[in-house]
Write an enzyme that holds these catalytic residues in place. Structure first.
Site, PDB file in Angstrom:
ATOM      1  CE1 TYR A  51      86.726 -43.729  50.780  1.00 53.53           C
ATOM      2  CE2 TYR A  51      87.179 -43.820  48.422  1.00 53.53           C
ATOM      3  CZ  TYR A  51      86.434 -43.326  49.485  1.00 53.53           C
ATOM      4  OH  TYR A  51      85.410 -42.453  49.253  1.00 53.53           O
ATOM      5  CG  ASP A  65      79.337 -41.243  42.671  1.00 50.06           C
ATOM      6  OD1 ASP A  65      78.536 -41.722  43.492  1.00 50.06           O
ATOM      7  OD2 ASP A  65      80.307 -40.530  42.995  1.00 50.06           O
ATOM      8  CG  ASP A  92      81.668 -42.656  49.173  1.00 48.44           C
ATOM      9  OD1 ASP A  92      80.958 -41.942  49.894  1.00 48.44           O
ATOM     10  OD2 ASP A  92      81.902 -42.392  47.974  1.00 48.44           O
ATOM     11  CG  ASP A  94      77.327 -41.875  48.277  1.00 46.21           C
ATOM     12  OD1 ASP A  94      78.467 -41.467  47.967  1.00 46.21           O
ATOM     13  OD2 ASP A  94      76.725 -42.721  47.608  1.00 46.21           O
ATOM     14  CG  HIS A 119      83.929 -40.498  53.415  1.00 47.55           C
ATOM     15  ND1 HIS A 119      83.026 -39.968  52.525  1.00 47.55           N
ATOM     16  CD2 HIS A 119      84.810 -41.199  52.659  1.00 47.55           C
ATOM     17  CE1 HIS A 119      83.331 -40.325  51.299  1.00 47.55           C
ATOM     18  NE2 HIS A 119      84.415 -41.087  51.350  1.00 47.55           N
ATOM     19  CD  GLU A 121      78.947 -37.112  49.394  1.00 45.12           C
ATOM     20  OE1 GLU A 121      78.416 -36.639  48.370  1.00 45.12           O
ATOM     21  OE2 GLU A 121      79.795 -38.024  49.369  1.00 45.12           O
ATOM     22  CB  CYS A 129      82.197 -37.030  41.320  1.00 46.97           C
ATOM     23  SG  CYS A 129      83.992 -36.871  41.535  1.00 46.97           S
ATOM     24  NE  ARG A 162      82.786 -35.493  49.602  1.00 43.00           N
ATOM     25  CZ  ARG A 162      82.565 -36.149  48.464  1.00 43.00           C
ATOM     26  NH1 ARG A 162      82.908 -37.433  48.382  1.00 43.00           N
ATOM     27  NH2 ARG A 162      81.996 -35.550  47.427  1.00 43.00           N
ATOM     28  CD  GLU A 192      86.421 -34.723  47.117  1.00 41.25           C
ATOM     29  OE1 GLU A 192      87.641 -34.547  47.264  1.00 41.25           O
ATOM     30  OE2 GLU A 192      85.942 -35.748  46.599  1.00 41.25           O
ATOM     31  CG  ASN A 215      89.688 -37.871  46.640  1.00 41.09           C
ATOM     32  OD1 ASN A 215      90.281 -38.835  46.164  1.00 41.09           O
ATOM     33  ND2 ASN A 215      88.500 -37.482  46.193  1.00 41.09           N
TER      34      ASN A 215
END
Length: 307
Positions: A51, A65, A92, A94, A119, A121, A129, A162, A192, A215
């Site tokens: 990942y 982040d 990721d 985002d 993924h 989100e 995060c 996500r 998440e 996760n």
């Protein structure tokens, strides 16, 4: 033989290889790997996929982040990780770096770089995060449009949607969003920041037959669960996104403190990967053997003693 030059270079698209791993019995374990070296170490430990966390990639650049990393930045990390270890990587993505057209560009760029899965989100920028407070969610229909765009653009990339809705919209909201994203073309769902075993079990009960990602990040809202426990709760994949970076960063902190305090590295040598171990990991001999003009290296077995 190293994948970058070896005859065992994977020929199947990474997305197909990632999908095949998910079709096997048992939960797919995905340790975080954010460099070529960490991917090699993951492969040596027996993992078959990795990942790539946006938080880890961003942190290695010395940045928070908050959605500041770019598609090109991530592709640089993907290329070195995939080149080094040849493992299919879940990356990721985002928020997709924009709207539908930006998402389509991201999907093609990640595929070209060698990613196996991504993924997306349902947060708005500036994103946070998933385990932090006061996240701003996108309209569910807007997120579904991004998922549909990703599905249209992808050739083989495995697509995971996500949702961060559990914290603000409850389980009903998170499940409703997940179903909408599946209808739009997602292959799997990533709920998440669930914070109890019952929440994980309830989400899985309400999404029968759906591949789910858990996760297991440290210092967040989720208690510690093992891969076996997640599997028993109904999950097909589990990530440890930033764990390797946390351990590495702590070790580097301690090394620098020791150099400053003791005037050298001599008190940390026992905790170091040796030159021989490093060369074995990166397959130094195999590279060297490809060029007849190079004289075979003799690796020192130990450090010389002082007079």
């Amino acid at each position: 033989m190293p994948y970058v030059i070896g005859s065992d270079l994977p020929t199947e698209p990474a997305g197909d290889r990632f999908r095949a791993l998910l079709e096997r019995p048992g939960i797919l374990r995905l340790p975080g790997a954010y460099t070529g070296m960490s991917a090699l170490l993951a492969r040596e430990a027996g993992f078959e996929a990795v990942y790539m966390s946006g938080a880890a990639m961003t942190a290695t650049m010395g940045l928070p982040d908050l959605g500041m990393i770019t598609v090109d930045d991530v592709c640089w990390y993907i290329r070195q990780t995939v080149r080094a270890a040849g493992l299919p990587a879940l990356v990721d993505g985002d928020t997709g770096y924009g709207e539908a057209l930006n998402v389509m560009h991201m999907v093609r760029a990640f595929e070209d770089a060698g990613a196996g899965a991504v993924h997306l989100e349902d947060q708005l920028l500036p994103k946070k995060c998933g385990h932090l407070n006061d996240k701003k969610l996108a309209d569910a229909r807007d997120m579904a449009a991004k998922v549909a765009a990703a599905r249209k653009a992808r050739r083989h990339l495995y697509l995971i949607a996500r949702t961060d809705a559990a914290a603000s919209e409850g389980m009903d909201g998170a499940v409703a969003r997940a179903k909408l994203y599946l209808e739009a073309g997602a292959d799997a769902i990533f709920p998440e920041a669930l914070n109890t075993a019952e929440m994980f079990r309830e989400f899985a009960r309400r999404m029968p037959g759906v591949k789910l990602l858990a996760n297991m990040t440290e210092f967040g809202r989720t208690p510690f669960f093992t891969a076996q426990e997640f599997e028993a709760m109904g999950y097909a994949m589990v990530i440890w996104p930033v764990s390797a970076m946390r351990v590495a960063n702590k070790a580097i902190e301690e090394l620098y403190a020791s150099i400053r305090e003791n005037g050298g590295t001599h008190r940390m040598v026992e905790r170091m990967q040796t030159r021989k171990e490093l060369y074995a990991t990166i397959r130094y001999d195999e590279y060297e053997a490809l060029d007849a003009t190079l004289v075979k290296t003799v690796v020192p077995e130990a450090m010389p003693q002082r007079d």
